[in-house]
Write a protein that holds these residues in place. Structure first.
Motif, mmCIF file in Angstrom:
data_model
loop_
_atom_site.group_PDB
_atom_site.id
_atom_site.type_symbol
_atom_site.label_atom_id
_atom_site.label_comp_id
_atom_site.label_asym_id
_atom_site.label_seq_id
_atom_site.Cartn_x
_atom_site.Cartn_y
_atom_site.Cartn_z
ATOM 1 N N VAL A 1 -8.717 78.124 18.104
ATOM 2 C CA VAL A 1 -7.946 77.322 17.163
ATOM 3 C C VAL A 1 -6.531 77.877 17.168
ATOM 4 O O VAL A 1 -6.320 79.048 16.846
ATOM 5 C CB VAL A 1 -8.556 77.377 15.745
ATOM 6 C CG1 VAL A 1 -7.677 76.631 14.746
ATOM 7 C CG2 VAL A 1 -9.971 76.816 15.754
ATOM 8 N N PRO A 2 -5.550 77.072 17.552
ATOM 9 C CA PRO A 2 -4.170 77.565 17.644
ATOM 10 C C PRO A 2 -3.618 78.004 16.288
ATOM 11 O O PRO A 2 -3.897 77.393 15.261
ATOM 12 C CB PRO A 2 -3.380 76.364 18.158
ATOM 13 C CG PRO A 2 -4.388 75.382 18.638
ATOM 14 C CD PRO A 2 -5.662 75.673 17.935
ATOM 15 N N THR A 3 -2.828 79.070 16.306
ATOM 16 C CA THR A 3 -2.090 79.468 15.117
ATOM 17 C C THR A 3 -0.850 78.580 15.007
ATOM 18 O O THR A 3 -0.569 77.776 15.903
ATOM 19 C CB THR A 3 -1.642 80.941 15.185
ATOM 20 O OG1 THR A 3 -0.648 81.079 16.194
ATOM 21 C CG2 THR A 3 -2.832 81.868 15.473
ATOM 22 N N GLY B 1 -10.791 69.770 20.745
ATOM 23 C CA GLY B 1 -11.253 71.134 20.926
ATOM 24 C C GLY B 1 -10.462 71.837 22.015
ATOM 25 O O GLY B 1 -9.886 71.205 22.891
ATOM 26 N N LEU B 2 -10.443 73.141 21.933
ATOM 27 C CA LEU B 2 -9.835 73.964 22.974
ATOM 28 C C LEU B 2 -10.789 75.117 23.211
ATOM 29 O O LEU B 2 -11.216 75.790 22.256
ATOM 30 C CB LEU B 2 -8.470 74.471 22.522
ATOM 31 C CG LEU B 2 -7.724 75.353 23.505
ATOM 32 C CD1 LEU B 2 -7.396 74.586 24.785
ATOM 33 C CD2 LEU B 2 -6.437 75.864 22.883
ATOM 34 N N HIS B 3 -11.151 75.331 24.475
ATOM 35 C CA HIS B 3 -12.158 76.334 24.807
ATOM 36 C C HIS B 3 -11.685 77.163 25.992
ATOM 37 O O HIS B 3 -11.068 76.638 26.920
ATOM 38 C CB HIS B 3 -13.488 75.656 25.158
ATOM 39 C CG HIS B 3 -14.005 74.807 24.053
ATOM 40 N ND1 HIS B 3 -14.849 75.282 23.082
ATOM 41 C CD2 HIS B 3 -13.758 73.511 23.734
ATOM 42 C CE1 HIS B 3 -15.105 74.317 22.226
ATOM 43 N NE2 HIS B 3 -14.456 73.236 22.599
ATOM 44 N N PRO C 1 -13.088 80.710 15.771
ATOM 45 C CA PRO C 1 -13.956 80.540 14.606
ATOM 46 C C PRO C 1 -15.259 81.338 14.679
ATOM 47 O O PRO C 1 -15.741 81.823 13.656
ATOM 48 C CB PRO C 1 -14.231 79.033 14.584
ATOM 49 C CG PRO C 1 -13.056 78.431 15.272
ATOM 50 C CD PRO C 1 -12.676 79.418 16.339
ATOM 51 N N SER C 2 -15.820 81.492 15.874
ATOM 52 C CA SER C 2 -17.078 82.228 15.996
ATOM 53 C C SER C 2 -16.884 83.743 15.987
ATOM 54 O O SER C 2 -17.858 84.485 15.951
ATOM 55 C CB SER C 2 -17.813 81.808 17.268
ATOM 56 O OG SER C 2 -17.059 82.194 18.404
ATOM 57 N N ALA C 3 -15.643 84.195 16.018
ATOM 58 C CA ALA C 3 -15.334 85.627 16.011
ATOM 59 C C ALA C 3 -14.235 85.875 14.973
ATOM 60 O O ALA C 3 -13.060 85.989 15.315
ATOM 61 C CB ALA C 3 -14.899 86.079 17.399
#
Length: 180
Positions: free
Chosen positions: A172-174, A117-119, A51-53
């Motif tokens: 974020v998973p596709t 969340g996933l980081h 999301p940030s990129a």
């Protein structure tokens, strides 16, 4: 299946895309490239938006060994699916060379622990925290498929967790990602 015990080599691939073209690449990638790579011996287990990129596509693929990696990459990149669709894929990309070749240092669970969340964190100095469900370090073997460059400015530690850190990238998973 996600981070599995049979993968001893993992690529963390971060593509910089032309503005607004990420969804176009993901649609093409998921439709044309997942099955042919799996059939060649690669295990694609993580496909993500960040999301940030908004102009970045992040993905992971694993192999049983460096030799299996070379064989799978040769089969896929010289094969019909890539030959037919590479121009369309490459037209979406500015840079596809931000690639880390990694090996596991801590085996993950069969699936990441439940969470929202996933980081991913890439660090040249820090060690993975206990909250990481999968951790990797730079694979020291030379790149045996030089047609696809990998970064050599390491070493790096890379880990995945449900908890953000100051330097982590949210993923974020596709729809086709096995890691959720």
């Amino acid at each position: 299946m996600t981070f599995s015990d049979f993968e001893t080599v993992v690529e963390l691939r971060r593509y910089t895309l032309h503005p607004g073209r990420r969804d176009e690449l993901i649609e093409l990638f998921e439709r044309e490239f997942v099955e042919p790579q799996e059939a060649a011996g690669a295990h694609l287990f993580g496909l993500f938006r960040a999301p940030s990129a908004p102009d970045e596509f992040v993905w992971l693929r694993g192999f049983r060994s460096m030799e299996a990696r070379k064989k799978a990459l040769e089969e896929f990149y010289f094969g019909p699916a890539w030959q037919e669709h590479r121009a369309a894929a490459n037209a979406t990309m500015i840079d596809s060379d931000n690639v880390l070749l990694l090996r596991p240092v801590r085996r993950g669970l069969a699936a990441p622990p439940p969470g929202t969340g996933l980081h991913v964190t890439v660090s040249a100095t820090a060690s993975p925290p206990e909250s990481a469900f999968a951790a990797f370090e730079t694979e020291p073997s030379p790149n045996n498929f030089p047609r696809l460059p990998v970064r050599t400015d390491g070493p790096f530690s890379v880990w995945f967790s449900r908890e953000p850190s100051p330097s982590s990238l949210e993923l974020v998973p596709t729809s086709r990602s096995l890691i959720r």
